[in-house]
Design an enzyme around this catalytic site. Structure first.
Site, PDB file in Angstrom:
ATOM      1  N   ARG A  19     -64.528 -48.292  33.635  1.00  0.00           N
ATOM      2  CA  ARG A  19     -64.263 -49.731  33.589  1.00  0.00           C
ATOM      3  C   ARG A  19     -64.312 -50.231  32.144  1.00  0.00           C
ATOM      4  NH1 ARG A  19     -68.013 -49.624  37.989  1.00  0.00           N
ATOM      5  NH2 ARG A  19     -67.014 -50.118  39.986  1.00  0.00           N
ATOM      6  N   GLU A  42     -60.951 -42.517  38.254  1.00  0.00           N
ATOM      7  CA  GLU A  42     -60.445 -43.842  38.616  1.00  0.00           C
ATOM      8  C   GLU A  42     -60.594 -44.767  37.410  1.00  0.00           C
ATOM      9  OE1 GLU A  42     -62.266 -47.657  41.043  1.00  0.00           O
ATOM     10  OE2 GLU A  42     -62.724 -45.638  41.776  1.00  0.00           O
ATOM     11  N   THR A  75     -59.989 -51.219  41.652  1.00  0.00           N
ATOM     12  CA  THR A  75     -59.952 -52.685  41.690  1.00  0.00           C
ATOM     13  C   THR A  75     -58.514 -53.188  41.746  1.00  0.00           C
ATOM     14  OG1 THR A  75     -61.902 -52.577  40.244  1.00  0.00           O
ATOM     15  CG2 THR A  75     -61.079 -54.752  40.768  1.00  0.00           C
ATOM     16  N   LYS A 135     -64.297 -46.528  51.188  1.00  0.00           N
ATOM     17  CA  LYS A 135     -65.366 -46.641  50.191  1.00  0.00           C
ATOM     18  C   LYS A 135     -66.415 -47.643  50.678  1.00  0.00           C
ATOM     19  CE  LYS A 135     -64.726 -49.292  46.546  1.00  0.00           C
ATOM     20  NZ  LYS A 135     -64.243 -49.814  45.243  1.00  0.00           N
ATOM     21  N   GLY A 164     -74.094 -48.020  42.437  1.00  0.00           N
ATOM     22  CA  GLY A 164     -75.478 -47.600  42.291  1.00  0.00           C
ATOM     23  C   GLY A 164     -75.725 -46.124  42.534  1.00  0.00           C
TER      24      GLY A 164
END
Length: 214
Positions: A19, A42, A75, A135, A164
């Site tokens: 990210r 990803e 996302t 997911k 997490g």
């Protein structure tokens, strides 16, 4: 393509999530992950940033590591984002929520789909919409026992734990029945990245893979 991605997930168990990183950093991270045994990456869209960064990063990883690594987008919330991923050869789509339209479009284009869900109802809706893997997100507030309880009546659905997950608890989610985990955290350690300590990230990837495949 879907079969290859599901096979890679079954063999390695880990999807590395990147990210907010520039394309050149994403490429170095992908190289480090591959060195550590991770074969699924990803790269997420930032809904408040420039979507081209995500698209460019996916394209660069695809060009450099097409023979050894699978790369997709995370996302994904809009048709335009999904189409841009399809256009540059992205191999899978991950979403934070259940959107049957996006799942259908991605699946028809040959991408593996991994939508996010939180409740049993959302999990079933995602599966019925054609999701290859659902997911569980964010799993940190639910824990491995939740996964085990959900799979009691829904064992026909592939689940992946995200949110997490770290090298120390990843195996707990696999033992509960998940087919894989998605992880960022230490895999995108900003201090290591800033210092160019790619060997540390490769070692962390190796630890993830080792703990998930005991």
């Amino acid at each position: 393509m879907k079969e290859e991605i599901l096979k890679a997930l079954g063999e390695t168990k880990v999807v590395a999530i990147i990210r907010g990183m520039a394309p050149d950093v994403c490429l170095k991270l992908a190289e480090s992950y591959l060195s550590g045994g991770i074969r699924l990456v990803e790269v997420t869209f930032d809904q408040t940033g420039d979507p081209r960064k995500t698209v460019d990063a996916i394209a660069a990883i695809r060009r450099e590591f097409a023979k050894d690594m699978h790369v997709g987008a995370g996302t994904v919330l809009t048709d335009a984002q999904l189409q841009s991923v399809i256009d540059i050869g992205g191999e899978f789509m991950v979403t934070p929520s259940v959107n049957p339209r996006l799942i259908g479009t991605a699946s028809a284009a040959g991408l593996a789909t991994m939508p996010g869900a939180f409740t049993p109802s959302e999990i079933v809706i995602a599966h019925e919409a054609g999701a290859d893997v659902v997911k569980i997100f964010p799993v940190r507030s639910l824990g491995p026992q939740y996964v085990k309880d959900v799979l009691a009546p829904l064992k026909h659905i592939r689940l992946m734990a995200v949110g997490g997950v770290n090298p120390d608890n990843a195996a707990d989610y696999l033992k509960a029945g998940c087919v894989g985990v998605g992880a960022s955290g230490s895999l995108v350690n900003k201090e290591w990245i800033a210092a160019g300590e790619w060997a540390n990230i490769a070692a962390e990837a190796r630890r993830f893979i080792s703990n998930c495949n005991l």
